[in-house]
Write an enzyme that holds these catalytic residues in place. Sequence first.
Site, short mmCIF file in Angstrom:
data_model
loop_
_atom_site.label_atom_id
_atom_site.label_comp_id
_atom_site.label_asym_id
_atom_site.label_seq_id
_atom_site.Cartn_x
_atom_site.Cartn_y
_atom_site.Cartn_z
N GLY A 31 0.79 -1.23 0.00
CA GLY A 31 0.00 0.00 0.00
C GLY A 31 0.82 1.27 0.00
O GLY A 31 1.88 1.35 -0.64
N ASP A 33 2.54 2.55 2.38
CA ASP A 33 3.82 2.28 3.06
C ASP A 33 4.88 1.84 2.04
O ASP A 33 6.00 2.37 2.00
CB ASP A 33 3.58 1.19 4.11
CG ASP A 33 4.71 1.05 5.12
OD1 ASP A 33 5.61 1.91 5.14
OD2 ASP A 33 4.68 0.07 5.89
N THR A 121 -7.70 2.20 5.78
CA THR A 121 -8.83 1.86 4.89
C THR A 121 -8.43 0.96 3.72
O THR A 121 -9.26 0.69 2.84
CB THR A 121 -9.52 3.12 4.33
OG1 THR A 121 -8.61 3.79 3.43
CG2 THR A 121 -9.93 4.06 5.43
N1 AR6 Z 1 -0.78 7.61 -2.04
C1 AR6 Z 1 -1.87 7.87 -1.28
N2 AR6 Z 1 -2.68 6.92 -0.80
C2 AR6 Z 1 -2.39 5.64 -1.12
C3 AR6 Z 1 -1.28 5.28 -1.90
C4 AR6 Z 1 -0.45 6.33 -2.36
N3 AR6 Z 1 0.64 6.10 -3.10
N4 AR6 Z 1 -1.27 3.92 -2.03
C5 AR6 Z 1 -2.35 3.45 -1.37
N5 AR6 Z 1 -3.04 4.49 -0.82
P1 AR6 Z 1 -2.97 0.90 2.97
P2 AR6 Z 1 -3.64 0.42 5.80
C6 AR6 Z 1 -4.27 4.48 0.00
O1 AR6 Z 1 -3.32 -0.50 2.63
O2 AR6 Z 1 -5.01 0.01 5.44
C7 AR6 Z 1 0.89 -1.85 4.61
O3 AR6 Z 1 1.36 -3.10 4.19
C8 AR6 Z 1 -5.22 3.31 -0.16
O4 AR6 Z 1 -6.10 3.52 -1.26
O5 AR6 Z 1 -1.76 1.50 2.39
O6 AR6 Z 1 -3.47 1.37 6.94
C9 AR6 Z 1 1.49 -1.43 5.92
O7 AR6 Z 1 2.84 -1.85 6.06
C10 AR6 Z 1 -5.98 3.36 1.16
O8 AR6 Z 1 -7.10 4.22 1.06
O9 AR6 Z 1 -2.81 1.07 4.59
C11 AR6 Z 1 0.59 -2.11 6.91
O10 AR6 Z 1 0.97 -3.45 7.10
C12 AR6 Z 1 -5.00 4.00 2.13
O11 AR6 Z 1 -3.89 4.44 1.34
C13 AR6 Z 1 -0.76 -2.06 6.25
O12 AR6 Z 1 -0.49 -1.94 4.85
C14 AR6 Z 1 -4.48 3.05 3.20
O13 AR6 Z 1 -4.24 1.77 2.64
C15 AR6 Z 1 -1.55 -0.83 6.65
O14 AR6 Z 1 -2.83 -0.91 6.12
#
Ligand code: AR6
Length: 168
Positions: A31, A33, A121
């Site tokens: 994601g 991260d 999310t």
């Molecule tokens: N820019 C902005 N938003 C983004 C981007 C980006 N480049 N990429 C994804 N999103 P997530 P979580 C959005 O899964 O649910 C990781 O493996 C995406 O559409 O990134 O908090 C970490 O290491 C979504 O709405 O984070 C943790 O293990 C939002 O970012 C776990 O994922 C959050 O999605 C955290 O899960």
Amino acid sequence: MILELLKADITEVEVDAIVNAANTSLLGGGGVDGAIHRKGGKAILDECVQIRNKQGGCKTGEAVITTAGNLPSQYVIHTVGPVWNGDKEEKSKLLADCYKNSLNLAVENGIKTIAFPNISTGIYHFPKDKAAEIAVKAVKDFERISEIEKVLFVCFDDENYQIYKNIL
Ligand code: AR6
């Protein structure tokens, strides 16, 4: 404080600090991260490892700060959102803590402009509408919000963007 909504890749946003939706290991993942570590480069991971060695990672709801490596921002604030499992009250408080503790770090570091992704999310499956309400409320209620000039909510997916558009 100005609240703004943006549909963008947070790694391209030019602000003092971007927030990362990290995990407790601080060692990166998928994601947002994954995108931050890929684009930001090794400097960010090195600092995360140092923090890990000192305090053993980051607890859910808490936040830590590093520099931003090759990213256009100066800092990355890494916060760990809750994994959604239906325990509404506890998870909602932890998600609000993510925003509050990130803003606290911002104020302590003289950060004036900050961009948040939609924490929890994605992979952590927090319901998007609920998460957006919590995020906006936590920012508005933050006690030292007058010390921040601009807060950007950066949405990556259409669904979150529409939800935020309706709320804001
Ligand atoms: N820019 C902005 N938003 C983004 C981007 C980006 N480049 N990429 C994804 N999103 P997530 P979580 C959005 O899964 O649910 C990781 O493996 C995406 O559409 O990134 O908090 C970490 O290491 C979504 O709405 O984070 C943790 O293990 C939002 O970012 C776990 O994922 C959050 O999605 C955290 O899960």
